[in-house]
Write a protein that holds these residues in place. Sequence first.
Motif, PDB file in Angstrom:
ATOM      1  N   ILE A  13      10.514  74.711  42.996  1.00  0.00           N
ATOM      2  CA  ILE A  13       9.541  73.771  42.437  1.00  0.00           C
ATOM      3  C   ILE A  13       8.349  74.502  41.825  1.00  0.00           C
ATOM      4  CG2 ILE A  13       8.056  71.797  42.964  1.00  0.00           C
ATOM      5  CD1 ILE A  13      11.096  71.270  43.076  1.00  0.00           C
ATOM      6  N   PHE A  14       7.875  75.558  42.495  1.00  0.00           N
ATOM      7  CA  PHE A  14       6.734  76.304  41.951  1.00  0.00           C
ATOM      8  C   PHE A  14       7.076  76.918  40.597  1.00  0.00           C
ATOM      9  CE2 PHE A  14       4.231  80.140  41.322  1.00  0.00           C
ATOM     10  CZ  PHE A  14       2.956  79.625  41.413  1.00  0.00           C
ATOM     11  N   GLY A  15       8.230  77.563  40.500  1.00  0.00           N
ATOM     12  CA  GLY A  15       8.657  78.137  39.228  1.00  0.00           C
ATOM     13  C   GLY A  15       8.835  77.074  38.161  1.00  0.00           C
ATOM     14  N   GLY A  16       9.361  75.922  38.546  1.00  0.00           N
ATOM     15  CA  GLY A  16       9.518  74.823  37.591  1.00  0.00           C
ATOM     16  C   GLY A  16       8.184  74.334  37.073  1.00  0.00           C
ATOM     17  N   CYS A  17       7.228  74.205  37.985  1.00  0.00           N
ATOM     18  CA  CYS A  17       5.885  73.768  37.581  1.00  0.00           C
ATOM     19  C   CYS A  17       5.253  74.788  36.642  1.00  0.00           C
ATOM     20  CB  CYS A  17       5.015  73.581  38.824  1.00  0.00           C
ATOM     21  SG  CYS A  17       3.285  73.197  38.462  1.00  0.00           S
ATOM     22  N   ALA A  18       5.357  76.068  36.986  1.00  0.00           N
ATOM     23  CA  ALA A  18       4.740  77.112  36.179  1.00  0.00           C
ATOM     24  C   ALA A  18       5.388  77.208  34.795  1.00  0.00           C
ATOM     25  CB  ALA A  18       4.834  78.453  36.906  1.00  0.00           C
ATOM     26  N   PHE A  19       6.719  77.323  34.751  1.00  0.00           N
ATOM     27  CA  PHE A  19       7.391  77.470  33.459  1.00  0.00           C
ATOM     28  C   PHE A  19       7.165  76.260  32.560  1.00  0.00           C
ATOM     29  CE2 PHE A  19      10.371  80.591  35.585  1.00  0.00           C
ATOM     30  CZ  PHE A  19       9.938  81.679  34.844  1.00  0.00           C
ATOM     31  N   THR A  20       7.254  75.082  33.120  1.00  0.00           N
ATOM     32  CA  THR A  20       7.073  73.873  32.324  1.00  0.00           C
ATOM     33  C   THR A  20       5.633  73.743  31.831  1.00  0.00           C
ATOM     34  OG1 THR A  20       8.818  72.796  33.587  1.00  0.00           O
ATOM     35  CG2 THR A  20       7.381  71.376  32.306  1.00  0.00           C
ATOM     36  N   SER A  21       4.682  73.982  32.707  1.00  0.00           N
ATOM     37  CA  SER A  21       3.267  73.845  32.337  1.00  0.00           C
ATOM     38  C   SER A  21       2.874  74.841  31.252  1.00  0.00           C
ATOM     39  CB  SER A  21       2.375  74.059  33.558  1.00  0.00           C
ATOM     40  OG  SER A  21       2.639  73.098  34.530  1.00  0.00           O
ATOM     41  N   TYR A  22       3.190  76.111  31.474  1.00  0.00           N
ATOM     42  CA  TYR A  22       2.772  77.118  30.501  1.00  0.00           C
ATOM     43  C   TYR A  22       3.584  77.040  29.213  1.00  0.00           C
ATOM     44  CZ  TYR A  22      -0.027  78.810  34.299  1.00  0.00           C
ATOM     45  OH  TYR A  22      -0.937  78.881  35.307  1.00  0.00           O
ATOM     46  N   GLY A  23       4.831  76.614  29.305  1.00  0.00           N
ATOM     47  CA  GLY A  23       5.596  76.383  28.078  1.00  0.00           C
ATOM     48  C   GLY A  23       4.966  75.293  27.239  1.00  0.00           C
ATOM     49  N   GLY A  24       4.559  74.206  27.895  1.00  0.00           N
ATOM     50  CA  GLY A  24       3.862  73.130  27.189  1.00  0.00           C
ATOM     51  C   GLY A  24       2.524  73.576  26.640  1.00  0.00           C
ATOM     52  N   PHE A  25       1.813  74.404  27.415  1.00  0.00           N
ATOM     53  CA  PHE A  25       0.520  74.907  26.931  1.00  0.00           C
ATOM     54  C   PHE A  25       0.689  75.707  25.652  1.00  0.00           C
ATOM     55  CE2 PHE A  25      -2.222  78.585  26.466  1.00  0.00           C
ATOM     56  CZ  PHE A  25      -3.441  77.961  26.285  1.00  0.00           C
ATOM     57  N   TRP A  26       1.591  76.688  25.662  1.00  0.00           N
ATOM     58  CA  TRP A  26       1.735  77.550  24.494  1.00  0.00           C
ATOM     59  C   TRP A  26       2.276  76.797  23.285  1.00  0.00           C
ATOM     60  CZ3 TRP A  26      -1.287  81.324  24.325  1.00  0.00           C
ATOM     61  CH2 TRP A  26      -1.603  82.058  25.458  1.00  0.00           C
ATOM     62  N   MET A  27       3.144  75.816  23.519  1.00  0.00           N
ATOM     63  CA  MET A  27       3.611  75.008  22.389  1.00  0.00           C
ATOM     64  C   MET A  27       2.462  74.182  21.817  1.00  0.00           C
ATOM     65  SD  MET A  27       7.384  73.910  23.784  1.00  0.00           S
ATOM     66  CE  MET A  27       7.478  72.510  22.730  1.00  0.00           C
ATOM     67  N   GLY A  28       1.647  73.585  22.684  1.00  0.00           N
ATOM     68  CA  GLY A  28       0.503  72.805  22.228  1.00  0.00           C
ATOM     69  C   GLY A  28      -0.547  73.664  21.547  1.00  0.00           C
ATOM     70  N   PHE A  29      -0.796  74.853  22.097  1.00  0.00           N
ATOM     71  CA  PHE A  29      -1.779  75.753  21.509  1.00  0.00           C
ATOM     72  C   PHE A  29      -1.334  76.213  20.122  1.00  0.00           C
ATOM     73  CE2 PHE A  29      -3.987  79.886  21.161  1.00  0.00           C
ATOM     74  CZ  PHE A  29      -5.285  79.445  21.339  1.00  0.00           C
ATOM     75  N   ALA A  30      -0.052  76.541  19.995  1.00  0.00           N
ATOM     76  CA  ALA A  30       0.473  76.957  18.693  1.00  0.00           C
ATOM     77  C   ALA A  30       0.389  75.807  17.688  1.00  0.00           C
ATOM     78  CB  ALA A  30       1.916  77.432  18.839  1.00  0.00           C
ATOM     79  N   LEU A  31       0.739  74.602  18.124  1.00  0.00           N
ATOM     80  CA  LEU A  31       0.653  73.444  17.238  1.00  0.00           C
ATOM     81  C   LEU A  31      -0.785  73.212  16.786  1.00  0.00           C
ATOM     82  CD1 LEU A  31       2.082  71.024  15.905  1.00  0.00           C
ATOM     83  CD2 LEU A  31       1.589  69.738  17.994  1.00  0.00           C
ATOM     84  N   PHE A  32      -1.722  73.330  17.703  1.00  0.00           N
ATOM     85  CA  PHE A  32      -3.145  73.185  17.388  1.00  0.00           C
ATOM     86  C   PHE A  32      -3.569  74.195  16.328  1.00  0.00           C
ATOM     87  CE2 PHE A  32      -7.497  74.623  18.284  1.00  0.00           C
ATOM     88  CZ  PHE A  32      -8.187  73.447  18.072  1.00  0.00           C
ATOM     89  N   GLU A  33      -3.212  75.459  16.532  1.00  0.00           N
ATOM     90  CA  GLU A  33      -3.607  76.503  15.583  1.00  0.00           C
ATOM     91  C   GLU A  33      -2.926  76.317  14.223  1.00  0.00           C
ATOM     92  OE1 GLU A  33      -5.937  78.856  15.928  1.00  0.00           O
ATOM     93  OE2 GLU A  33      -6.412  78.128  17.930  1.00  0.00           O
ATOM     94  N   ILE A  34      -1.650  75.943  14.228  1.00  0.00           N
ATOM     95  CA  ILE A  34      -0.926  75.744  12.976  1.00  0.00           C
ATOM     96  C   ILE A  34      -1.503  74.564  12.201  1.00  0.00           C
ATOM     97  CG2 ILE A  34       1.303  75.037  12.005  1.00  0.00           C
ATOM     98  CD1 ILE A  34       2.605  76.749  14.257  1.00  0.00           C
TER      99      ILE A  34
END
Length: 115
Positions: A13-34
Amino acid sequence: ILAGMWEVYRGNIFGGCAFTSYGGFWMGFALFEILMVITELEPPSKDGKVVWLCVWGVFTLLNLIGTLNANRVVQFVFASLTALFFLLAAGVDNRDIHILAGYVGIVCGASALYL
C-alpha cells in the motif's frame, strides 16, 4: 501511476500511494509547464507554484516518516525528495537555489535507480 496500481495489487500500500501520488504530481506539473508555454493564458503568480511545491514537500516529509522502518536507501530517497521539493519552492525566485535543486534532483533520481 500504473506502477502504483501494480504495487497495490501486490499488497504494498505504501508503494502504491507513493508511485501513484508522485506519478500524478509529475504529470500535473508537466502539464502546467507545457500549458504555460503553448497557450496565451496569463501565467499565474509565482506564489501559487511555491505553495504547491511546499504542500508536496510536506506530503513527502510525511512519507519520509512512514519509511523510518524501511531500509536506509528508501529513507534517503524520501529525504532527498523532501529537500528537492522545498528547494524547488525556494528556487522559484532564486536562480542559484533552483540550480542547487537540480543537483539534488539528480542525486535523488540516482538513488531511486539504485533502489
